[in-house]
Motif scaffolding. Structure first.
Motif, mmCIF file in Angstrom:
data_model
loop_
_atom_site.group_PDB
_atom_site.id
_atom_site.type_symbol
_atom_site.label_atom_id
_atom_site.label_comp_id
_atom_site.label_asym_id
_atom_site.label_seq_id
_atom_site.Cartn_x
_atom_site.Cartn_y
_atom_site.Cartn_z
ATOM 1 N N ILE A 157 -2.281 -1.023 0.290
ATOM 2 C CA ILE A 157 -2.091 -2.286 1.007
ATOM 3 C C ILE A 157 -1.625 -2.044 2.434
ATOM 4 N N ASN A 158 -0.803 -1.028 2.660
ATOM 5 C CA ASN A 158 -0.519 -0.660 4.049
ATOM 6 C C ASN A 158 -1.812 -0.317 4.775
ATOM 7 N N ASP A 159 -2.732 0.330 4.063
ATOM 8 C CA ASP A 159 -4.024 0.682 4.638
ATOM 9 C C ASP A 159 -4.835 -0.574 4.970
ATOM 10 N N LEU A 160 -4.873 -1.544 4.061
ATOM 11 C CA LEU A 160 -5.687 -2.744 4.333
ATOM 12 C C LEU A 160 -5.110 -3.559 5.479
ATOM 13 N N LEU A 161 -3.794 -3.527 5.672
ATOM 14 C CA LEU A 161 -3.205 -4.275 6.785
ATOM 15 C C LEU A 161 -3.715 -3.767 8.125
ATOM 16 N N TYR A 162 -4.021 -2.477 8.171
ATOM 17 C CA TYR A 162 -4.632 -1.933 9.381
ATOM 18 C C TYR A 162 -6.133 -2.167 9.406
ATOM 19 N N ARG A 163 -6.820 -1.872 8.318
ATOM 20 C CA ARG A 163 -8.282 -1.985 8.287
ATOM 21 C C ARG A 163 -8.745 -3.427 8.459
ATOM 22 N N GLN A 164 -8.060 -4.359 7.838
ATOM 23 C CA GLN A 164 -8.487 -5.758 7.858
ATOM 24 C C GLN A 164 -7.902 -6.556 9.021
ATOM 25 N N PHE A 165 -6.681 -6.242 9.416
ATOM 26 C CA PHE A 165 -6.005 -7.057 10.424
ATOM 27 C C PHE A 165 -5.647 -6.299 11.696
ATOM 28 N N GLY A 166 -5.936 -5.018 11.732
ATOM 29 C CA GLY A 166 -5.640 -4.233 12.930
ATOM 30 C C GLY A 166 -4.171 -3.960 13.139
ATOM 31 N N ASN A 167 -3.335 -4.210 12.127
ATOM 32 C CA ASN A 167 -1.883 -4.065 12.273
ATOM 33 C C ASN A 167 -1.458 -2.680 11.804
ATOM 34 N N LEU A 168 -1.183 -1.801 12.744
ATOM 35 C CA LEU A 168 -0.794 -0.427 12.437
ATOM 36 C C LEU A 168 0.696 -0.304 12.125
ATOM 37 N N ARG A 169 1.485 -1.290 12.512
ATOM 38 C CA ARG A 169 2.939 -1.161 12.390
ATOM 39 C C ARG A 169 3.420 -0.928 10.957
ATOM 40 N N PRO A 170 2.870 -1.592 9.922
ATOM 41 C CA PRO A 170 3.337 -1.277 8.566
ATOM 42 C C PRO A 170 3.146 0.187 8.178
ATOM 43 N N ILE A 171 2.025 0.787 8.571
ATOM 44 C CA ILE A 171 1.833 2.213 8.295
ATOM 45 C C ILE A 171 2.888 3.031 9.027
ATOM 46 N N GLN A 172 3.139 2.703 10.292
ATOM 47 C CA GLN A 172 4.149 3.426 11.057
ATOM 48 C C GLN A 172 5.533 3.264 10.439
ATOM 49 N N LYS A 173 5.844 2.061 9.995
ATOM 50 C CA LYS A 173 7.165 1.764 9.444
ATOM 51 C C LYS A 173 7.407 2.478 8.122
ATOM 52 N N HIS A 174 6.370 2.532 7.281
ATOM 53 C CA HIS A 174 6.550 3.029 5.920
ATOM 54 C C HIS A 174 6.018 4.441 5.716
ATOM 55 N N TYR A 175 5.580 5.076 6.779
ATOM 56 C CA TYR A 175 4.949 6.389 6.636
ATOM 57 C C TYR A 175 5.879 7.398 5.957
ATOM 58 N N GLU A 176 7.112 7.488 6.417
ATOM 59 C CA GLU A 176 8.035 8.482 5.856
ATOM 60 C C GLU A 176 8.339 8.187 4.390
ATOM 61 N N SER A 177 8.433 6.906 4.024
ATOM 62 C CA SER A 177 8.688 6.549 2.619
ATOM 63 C C SER A 177 7.503 6.903 1.742
#
Length: 900
Positions: free
Chosen positions: A559-579
């Motif tokens: 779902i972090n992936d779809l937020l970028y692929r579908q909506f162009g929002n990279l911030r969730p991936i950046q925020k949760h990458y370490e987790s």
């Protein structure tokens, strides 16, 4: 006439146009008409609209001002980006001076595309209280129960808390902002008016980690002189509906609240009204019980009269108590509440008939919400159900221990009024009304209550069964948006299982604008992560359950992936990458069988495989059940592959050194253990079965689908594996579904990607068991939990469940409509499956972050007639056959022969 117009957005928000066009919509950080964003560094986005083709933005200028007049005159005293030679339209970072809490700002944007230019109208956004330290006052409540309450047990019972506070306001109010944290749920009134239609059911969280508050602009509601702020607190998920039995939920405590009302005057003065012991409170009001699973009990004999008037005598009420503050940190709610201003979705009865001394009401489709009914009779009972028994009574066995019943006790008032519960929802199509002598269609209607989201996708095709399945899927998704993505809306569960949404969420994102909704859920999952890195299968962690399963928890990555692929929002991936990295790398150390090299942590396997017979609840055929170790190892490879992509997107390139050797190791272990030769299969349907010389595990469909979908299968084996998969589905399963939740998550796309699109079409359009079509052909208006949900054991046959959708909706949009993207639709691919023999036409649209994409095609003899629309700012790789052409924005009409 040469012009470029646009809809400007603050994080996907639309603004007005130059020249003859007008404003369309506004969003802030993904919300339409927001009040109180949760950041002092917002990101701006805008959509462009033009009557020309191949239009691409060449520059923009964005200003933020402290007043409307300054913004209108072009003075960006808070921030002026200056002219930026850029095509960027999405998620432009704010780079001005630090924004202040409880402040309103105005903004507009100018854009150019070659010689065309336009300027938006002025719009505004507000910043909420960004730090918990800025809150004044105390948390208040009543941390005890009275004699009528049963505070603990299988059916917890607790009365609502009624609170009131009178205050004075002087002349010259220029702004009044109200910030409310009400746990679990609340109804708010200012001078007798509800500030939201119905109940503000703020999205739940793990209240030990985060507490969401709501912001309201109440400037127009404040009166000069006496004012009254009233509030009712309900239990929601804060005070658990179950503290004993199975399942039982975490109990966070008795309902509490914290409120700040900040009034600003023309002379610059401010007044702050906050919660403290001067507030009056009563637990002796008419809502004597409210329970998420069991319903609401309302005793009209206990009504307070005009308690929302400043003149009301509250001397018999108690002083509110200062209570221990909840552990969670206060944050502004950034997704829409379940009830919003304006007219809600209402449903009128399609049929009413008498059953004994009661009346059965049919609303025609499954709904999440409640009924509103006339208060006839002394004591009225309203029981909810999804379906009827053969003899006509309501069927409630599948609710398990959920009572799902509202009770209204009349006060013998001479005038009948309409009443509905405040703090509960039910999943239902039918209700049984008891305690009334006469009843008609004008005495009742249903109100839908789910997290509101804009519908951004449409679909229709030549097959009526698939159209009915699509409509049922839309209802199912909508009904299970309750501030969190729950599994079902009706029984004693209603929990946010990660596995239910791991792949279904991608299909949902083509239908609903769920970017804010799932961005919030990623925070919930992060909150639930254990110190050792493990992730749960339910988040927020309401459910006392320590189960771990990589295929279920993979929703955190997908779902972090779809937020970028579908909506162009990279911030969730950046925020949760370490987790995400912590989860996978630590899990690989904890749960790898180093003798065989397999990842062995798996609890649910290929959940909900269709049973061989309608009367069975679970399948007993071992040849349909993929090895749980194959599933978990395959998912480890897939998740590591995605994490490798995320490392590139977040520019942490050195991490790929950790992921790629692990990916290879797990893929090799899976192939070494499960890839076999010389299979001999017995026929299931009395037909001869040819099985090719290569197969995985027990040759189940899921065992083959995952290695193909995740690119684990060696290239020189794929042709034989695909042929084997064709035989497995077409012959052994008679072109019907034989996969559970895991296999179904990848089945449709894998079939089409490997030239088996006609088999995928058959699975999508079947009418007989097991299939989605079987559900709608047998009266379902939503998707069942089980493929045989009309016949199976009632302990597990929810009639409103998303998980069996798998990748069906993704396939509908990406393969029938052909609409795909990898970067928020800046670059689009249009590649419909024209070669599906039995599909005659498809009408499909998707309102992407850049604008509306249309793909409408039909077959006319041996030709395809295709109408396409591409939004401004996007480019498109378009396939009319095997080869592709590149087109820009605009509307296009194509006619061409079908390639064989």
């Amino acid at each position: 006439m040469r012009f470029l117009s646009f809809i400007a957005l603050l994080c996907l928000s639309t603004l007005g146009y130059a020249q003859s066009l007008s404003i369309s919509q506004l969003k802030v950080e993904g919300l339409r008409s927001p009040v109180g964003i949760d950041t002092n560094q917002p990101r701006f986005s805008w959509k462009l609209i033009s009557d020309r083709e191949n239009v691409v933005q060449t520059s923009y200028r964005l200003i933020v001002s402290s007043s409307f007049s300054k913004c209108k005159s072009g003075k960006g005293d808070v921030w002026d980006s200056g002219k930026q030679e850029s095509a960027q339209q999405l998620w432009v970072d704010y780079e001005g001076s630090k924004l202040k809490s409880n402040s309103k700002y105005y903004w507009r944007v100018q854009a150019k595309a070659g010689s065309w230019k336009a300027e938006s109208k002025v719009d505004s956004f507000s910043v909420a209280l960004l730090s918990p330290k800025e809150w004044m006052g105390y948390w208040i409540g009543w941390e005890r129960s009275d004699k009528a309450d049963k505070t603990m047990g299988v059916h917890t019972r607790l009365a609502a808390r009624y609170l009131r506070k009178d205050f004075k306001a002087r002349k010259g109010v220029v702004q009044a902002m109200l910030y409310v944290a009400g746990l679990g749920n609340y109804q708010l009134y200012l001078n007798g008016d509800t500030l939201k239609w119905g109940t503000a059911m703020t999205p739940p969280t793990d209240y030990r980690k985060r507490i969401l508050y709501d912001a309201y602009d109440v400037t127009k509601n404040i009166r000069t002189g006496e004012n009254l702020l009233g509030m009712i607190l309900g239990n929601g998920r804060y005070f658990s509906p179950r503290t004993l039995g199975t399942p039982h939920n975490v109990n966070f405590g008795y309902p509490v609240c914290k409120v700040n009302l900040i009034i600003t005057y023309k002379d610059g003065g401010k007044e702050i009204l906050s919660t403290d012991p001067t507030w009056r409170l009563s637990v002796n009001g008419p809502i004597v019980a409210n329970n998420l699973y069991d319903g609401e009990n309302y005793d009209a004999r206990l009504e307070f009269g005009d308690w929302l008037s400043p003149d009301y005598d509250d001397s018999k009420w108690n002083q509110a108590e200062i209570v221990l503050a909840p552990k969670g940190e206060l944050q502004a709610n950034m997704i829409a509440q379940k009830s919003v201003s304006g007219k809600p979705d209402t449903f009128r009865p399609v049929k009413i008939f008498k059953k004994g001394n009661s009346y059965i009401v049919d609303f025609g489709e499954n709904i999440t919400g409640y009924v509103c009914l006339k208060t006839k009779g002394k004591t009225i009972f309203v029981e909810y159900a999804e379906r009827l028994k053969k003899m006509g009574d309501i069927y409630r066995d599948n609710l398990r221990e959920a009572m799902s019943r509202d009770v209204y006790i009349n006060a013998n008032k001479p005038k009948e009024v309409f009443w509905h519960p405040l703090f509960v929802d039910h999943g239902f199509r039918y209700v049984k009304v008891s305690g009334v002598d006469k009843f008609s269609e004008s005495d009742i209607y249903a109100i839908a209550n789910y997290t509101p989201m804009e519908t951004i996708g449409t679909f229709e095709c030549s097959n009526p069964i698939l159209n009915k399945v699509y409509d049922a899927a839309v209802r199912t998704i909508r009904d299970n948006y309750t501030g969190i993505p729950v599994d079902c809306p009706q029984r004693d569960e209603r929990l946010p299982w990660l596995g239910d949404r791991a792949q279904v969420a991608l299909g949902e994102s083509y239908i609903f604008d769920n970017e804010r909704f799932y961005t919030k859920w990623m925070d919930d999952i992060s909150d639930a992560q254990l110190p050792n890195g493990e992730l749960p299968v339910i988040a927020p962690a309401f459910y006392v359950n320590g189960t771990r399963d990589i295929s279920w928890s993979s929703a955190y990555i997908s779902i972090n992936d779809l937020l970028y692929r579908q909506f162009g929002n990279l911030r969730p991936i950046q925020k949760h990458y370490e987790s995400m990295k912590k989860w996978l790398l630590k899990s690989s150390k904890m749960y790898t069988n180093f003798r065989d090299g397999l990842f062995i942590k798996n609890t649910y396997g290929d959940w909900c495989i269709p049973p061989e017979h309608l009367a069975m609840t679970v399948s007993n055929n071992p040849r349909r059940k993929a090895s749980p170790y194959l599933i978990s190892t395959a998912y480890m490879v897939k998740c590591l592959s995605k994490l490798d992509e995320f490392a590139h997107l977040t520019k942490t390139f050195s991490d790929t050194i950790k992921y790629r050797p692990l990916m290879r190791s797990y893929a090799q272990a899976l192939n070494r253990t499960f890839l076999k030769a010389n299979a001999m299969a017995k026929p299931e349907l009395g037909k001869p079965v040819y099985i090719d010389s290569l197969y995985y595990d027990n040759n189940s469909a899921t065992s083959t689908i995952l290695p193909l979908a995740f690119d684990i299968a060696p290239k020189n084996t794929r042709e034989k594996l695909v042929n084997n998969l064709k035989q497995t589905i077409a012959v052994r399963s008679d072109n019907h579904i034989s996969t559970g939740v895991i296999g179904s998550s990848w089945q449709m796309r894998t079939l089409s990607d490997n030239g088996l699109q006609d088999i995928a079409w058959k699975l999508a359009t079947n009418k007989t068991y097991p299939s989605w079509g079987y559900m709608v052909e047998n009266g379902s208006t939503t998707i069942w939990e089980l493929w045989n949900g009309d016949k199976a054991n009632p302990s597990m046959n929810s009639g409103n469940h998303v998980m069996l959708l798998g990748d069906l909706l993704t396939w509908v949009y990406q393969y029938l409509g052909g609409i795909r993207s990898e970067d928020g639709y800046r670059h689009i691919t249009l590649r419909p499956s024209f070669d599906i023999k039995d599909c005659k036409y498809v009408n499909c649209s998707y309102d992407s972050p850049y604008g509306k994409i249309v793909s409408n095609w039909k077959k006319v003899e041996n030709r395809v007639v295709w109408d396409v629309e591409i939004p401004v700012g996007a480019s498109c790789l378009i396939y009319k056959g095997k080869d592709a052409d590149t087109i820009g924005s605009g509307k296009y009409h194509f006619e061409f022969k079908i390639e064989k």
